[in-house]
Enzyme design. Structure first.
Site, short mmCIF file in Angstrom:
data_model
loop_
_atom_site.label_atom_id
_atom_site.label_comp_id
_atom_site.label_asym_id
_atom_site.label_seq_id
_atom_site.Cartn_x
_atom_site.Cartn_y
_atom_site.Cartn_z
N ASP A 313 45.50 53.92 52.38
CA ASP A 313 45.42 55.15 51.58
C ASP A 313 45.07 56.32 52.48
O ASP A 313 44.22 56.20 53.36
CB ASP A 313 44.35 55.01 50.50
CG ASP A 313 44.89 54.35 49.25
OD1 ASP A 313 46.11 54.45 49.02
OD2 ASP A 313 44.11 53.72 48.52
N PHE A 383 40.67 72.27 34.98
CA PHE A 383 41.91 71.64 35.45
C PHE A 383 42.17 70.38 34.63
O PHE A 383 41.26 69.62 34.33
CB PHE A 383 41.78 71.27 36.93
CG PHE A 383 42.97 70.51 37.47
CD1 PHE A 383 44.05 71.19 38.01
CD2 PHE A 383 43.00 69.12 37.44
CE1 PHE A 383 45.14 70.50 38.50
CE2 PHE A 383 44.09 68.42 37.93
CZ PHE A 383 45.16 69.11 38.46
N THR A 384 43.44 70.17 34.27
CA THR A 384 43.85 68.91 33.65
C THR A 384 45.13 68.44 34.32
O THR A 384 45.88 69.23 34.91
CB THR A 384 44.12 69.08 32.13
OG1 THR A 384 45.27 69.92 31.95
CG2 THR A 384 42.92 69.68 31.42
N ALA A 385 45.36 67.14 34.23
CA ALA A 385 46.56 66.58 34.84
C ALA A 385 47.82 67.13 34.18
O ALA A 385 48.88 67.21 34.80
CB ALA A 385 46.53 65.06 34.73
N LYS A 386 47.67 67.53 32.92
CA LYS A 386 48.84 68.05 32.19
C LYS A 386 49.17 69.48 32.61
O LYS A 386 50.32 69.81 32.90
CB LYS A 386 48.56 67.98 30.68
CG LYS A 386 49.75 68.37 29.83
CD LYS A 386 49.43 68.19 28.35
CE LYS A 386 50.63 68.57 27.49
NZ LYS A 386 50.34 68.40 26.04
N MET A 389 46.48 73.27 36.42
CA MET A 389 45.92 74.59 36.74
C MET A 389 44.47 74.64 36.27
O MET A 389 44.06 73.90 35.39
CB MET A 389 46.69 75.71 36.02
CG MET A 389 47.99 76.12 36.62
SD MET A 389 48.57 77.68 35.88
CE MET A 389 48.47 77.35 34.12
N SER A 390 43.72 75.55 36.89
CA SER A 390 42.40 75.88 36.38
C SER A 390 42.22 77.39 36.55
O SER A 390 43.05 78.04 37.20
CB SER A 390 41.30 75.12 37.13
OG SER A 390 41.29 75.50 38.50
N LYS A 401 44.74 79.39 39.14
CA LYS A 401 45.12 78.81 40.44
C LYS A 401 45.60 77.39 40.18
O LYS A 401 45.10 76.69 39.29
CB LYS A 401 43.95 78.81 41.43
CG LYS A 401 42.85 77.81 41.16
CD LYS A 401 41.81 77.81 42.29
CE LYS A 401 40.86 76.62 42.18
NZ LYS A 401 40.00 76.62 41.01
N ASP A 528 46.47 49.69 40.90
CA ASP A 528 46.68 49.05 42.20
C ASP A 528 46.81 47.53 42.07
O ASP A 528 47.20 46.86 43.03
CB ASP A 528 45.51 49.34 43.15
CG ASP A 528 45.47 50.80 43.59
OD1 ASP A 528 46.56 51.36 43.82
OD2 ASP A 528 44.37 51.36 43.71
#
Length: 688
Positions: A313, A383-386, A389-390, A401, A528
């Site tokens: 990783d 911020f969210t994965a969708k 942005m935040s 951003k 994983d």
């Protein structure tokens, strides 16, 4: 786990090993090692011959038979001691783990919703699927998954690491281990193991060696050693018949004595590696335990020694794990100070390392101080994965951003224009291996924050060493191909997998295995698990999910992704140690041959005195010297068997050449010198 790290043995271990050496004299235990079982039977035979000689039935002097008998028993005891001292290190580790495993009172609840309905039960009575609540100051009663809550947990009893770790529901930090202690807040845990099958139980079983099975390589080597022993046994039996015939032909009264032939058999059999083989394997697993890695089988350690593909990783292994803001790049004629101010405002409530680094950079570069985030007119957008942005809504302005494409869509949707200049800056940062964060205010793009992955110091040298060993390194990352390529080039890895998905990792592992490669990888998440289950060496992080731990064949208690490189070194060291001592043991036979064969037959064939190239004092002293050396060399090699042959990062060909020179040629020269020295000493003090 690592309290005895670096120590060969302490007084307590040695005392216990000496005691165990005698306990292991039982026939059942001796039969587990066929080569040493032959020495055990030989010791019993010479003991009987000595007892018979006391009543006048003998083919050698009673003192000679007694001397050989004592040395043979010492040989068996030395072999037992080598195994016992290796097991003792594991038992010492198991004792400290067992101290952490105690029956505690568990607070069982019917469900999350009914957390007030507590039933107090013994932790030994908990079953898989039960739900318990654990508050600060209490011990986690059993292995489980956190299904609600978040808390700091002290895992020092298991890992040896004093710093507490966070365990929380959801994500990849939800697994808890029985025997650890909650030191703040509370957790609701669903039990995932039955009594006696916990992670701690498995650890104790593995480090004690109770669950250790012989690996395929060990079995193959043992078959070779047994075959050699059978050949030497047949040769020895044939020599006795031949000596009777030769004695009759030469008119000599006494043929070669049975005691002398027993000594010959023991000297020619591969007793050195036979005595140390088990301890080498146990010590290899012990070294892994001292590195805070739990191997579920010896086969996994051996596979680590044969690995030629390392999948690593990026985050935490190659980079420090936290990207840092290093530059503000304005576009569209915007002032850099204005960009820095907006970027800092949007990051004031951002608790990620990246967000904090933006605040720090703005302060260091322009003296912009952080503002009070509790101001009523500030509304922070997380911020969210969708959304990807935040930002912050402040003084009738919206500052955002985030990823370039996301901010581009945001600006255009508000009637703004996304300039080509910004695209060029984003591409340039990506090509350098950085991460671009685009900053916009209302419908205008202000510029880009350059987030840089910090490559760990010394990783280039590590990867160069691995390359010398013939190991290919592959970086796994979720970054885009441009960023991944730049980081891979800077770090010095051989290849990379960008925008990695669980399916992509699994497919890559299978492709390599089809081509005949052995693959090692690390993982901590449920996603994983498929790739971990497929890999030949699969190291699951202790902080990871239960699914990841069950899929892997090793668990890293420190949860350090870089540990994979150390595991490969330990695996290779194990294989090298076994191969080196096997070479040394077989090479020893040549010197012992020149010591004993002339001594046995010189009475029948005086011309064989020409083979007495060591000029040994007499036939008896030659046999004594060889059999004494055969016993002492086992003791002399115990530290090497336990610590392992020193490993160097060079190609397999160079390692083979070096070890053949040191342990092959050394295995011939050392016994010649040692047997001669022993002969001089026992002659000088009048033993023979």
């Amino acid at each position: 786990m690592n309290e005895n790290k670096g120590n060969f043995a302490n007084k307590k271990m040695i005392k216990r090993a000496i005691k165990d050496s005698f306990i292991k004299l039982s026939p059942k235990t001796q039969m587990e090692n066929p080569v040493m079982f032959l020495v055990y039977i030989s010791s019993i035979l010479t003991t009987i011959l000595y007892a018979v000689s006391l009543v006048g039935i003998r083919d050698s002097k009673s003192s000679f038979i007694l001397g050989i008998t004592i040395i043979l028993w010492l040989t068996v005891l030395f072999a037992n001691f080598a195994e016992a001292i290796a097991e003792g290190r594991g038992k010492a580790q198991a004792d400290s783990l067992r101290a952490a495993k105690k029956d505690v009172e568990a607070h069982k609840i019917p469900s999350i919703e009914k957390r007030d309905e507590i039933t107090k039960v013994s932790s030994a009575l908990l079953k898989k699927g039960d739900i318990v609540i654990v508050v600060a100051g209490e011990q986690v009663p059993a292995d489980g998954e956190v299904i609600d809550g978040a808390a700091s947990v002290d895992e020092s009893a298991i890992t040896g690491e004093s710093a507490p770790v966070i365990r929380e529901s959801g994500g990849d930090r939800s697994a808890v281990t029985g025997g650890t202690t909650v030191i703040s807040d509370w957790l609701i845990i669903e039990v995932t193991s039955e009594a006696g099958e916990s992670f701690l139980d498995k650890m104790i079983s593995m480090v004690e060696g109770a669950a250790r099975k012989k690996t395929p390589n060990e079995i193959a080597l043992q078959i070779l050693l047994i075959s050699l022993t059978i050949i030497f046994l047949l040769v020895t039996v044939s020599l006795y018949s031949y000596s009777i015939f030769s004695a009759n032909q030469a008119g000599v009264v006494n043929p070669i004595s049975v005691t002398s032939l027993v000594a010959l058999l023991v000297c020619l059999a591969p007793t050195t590696i036979g005595a140390l083989l088990s301890s080498i394997g146990i010590a290899g697993m012990s070294r892994l335990n001292q590195a805070n890695v739990l191997a579920m089988s010896g086969r996994a350690i051996e596979a680590a020694g044969d690995v030629d593909i390392l999948m690593l990783d990026k985050t935490g292994t190659i980079t420090l794990g936290n990207r840092e803001a290093c530059e503000f790049i304005p576009v569209n004629g915007v002032n850099e100070n204005e960009l820095a101010d907006a970027a800092q405002l949007s990051s004031l409530a951002d608790e990620t390392p990246e967000g904090r680094s933006i605040v720090v950079l703005a302060k260091e570069k322009f003296g912009i101080r952080g503002r009070n985030i509790r101001e009523s007119n500030m509304e922070f957008i997380p911020f969210t994965a969708k959304t990807r942005m935040s930002g912050v809504n402040y003084n009738n302005s919206e500052i955002r951003k985030g990823a370039a494409e996301t901010v581009k869509d945001y600006v255009i949707s508000r009637g703004g224009c996304y300039s080509k200049e910004c695209d060029e800056v984003v591409a340039r940062i990506s090509n350098k291996g950085g991460t671009p964060l685009v900053v916009a205010k209302d419908n205008k793009v202000l510029g880009v924050v350059y987030l840089k992955d910090i490559i760990k110091q010394g990783v280039q040298e590590k990867f160069a060493d691995l390359r010398k060993m013939g190991i290919k390194t592959i970086m796994i990352t979720g970054d885009n191909p441009l960023t991944a390529a730049a980081i891979a080039a800077e770090a010095g890895v051989d290849d990379f997998l960008a925008e990695a998905t669980p399916e992509g990792k699994l497919e890559m592992i299978r492709d390599f295995q089809i081509k005949g490669h052995l693959v090692a990888m690390t993982g901590d998440g449920t996603n994983d698990a498929p790739a971990l289950a497929q890999a030949d060496v699969a190291v699951a992080m202790n902080t990871g999910t239960q699914a990841a731990k069950e899929a892997g064949n090793m668990v890293d208690l420190d949860s350090s992704p870089t540990k994979l490189i150390d595991i490969v070194r330990i695996g290779k060291q194990l294989l090298m140690t076994r191969g080196s001592l096997t070479t040394f043991s077989i090479a020893n036979d040549l010197a012992k041959y020149f010591a004993i064969i002339p001594a046995l037959f010189i009475g029948l064939y005086p011309g064989l005195s020409a083979l007495n190239i060591m000029n040994l004092h007499s036939a008896e002293s030659a046999i004594f010297s060889a059999i004494i050396y055969n016993a002492l060399i086992i003791v002399a090699l115990i530290p090497l068997a336990l610590k392992g042959v020193k490993y160097r990062e060079v190609s397999a060909g160079k390692l083979l050449s070096r070890n053949l020179l040191v342990y092959g040629l050394g295995g011939i020269i050392v016994p010649f010198i040692a047997i001669k020295v022993i002969d001089v000493l026992i002659t000088a003090i009048g033993i023979v």
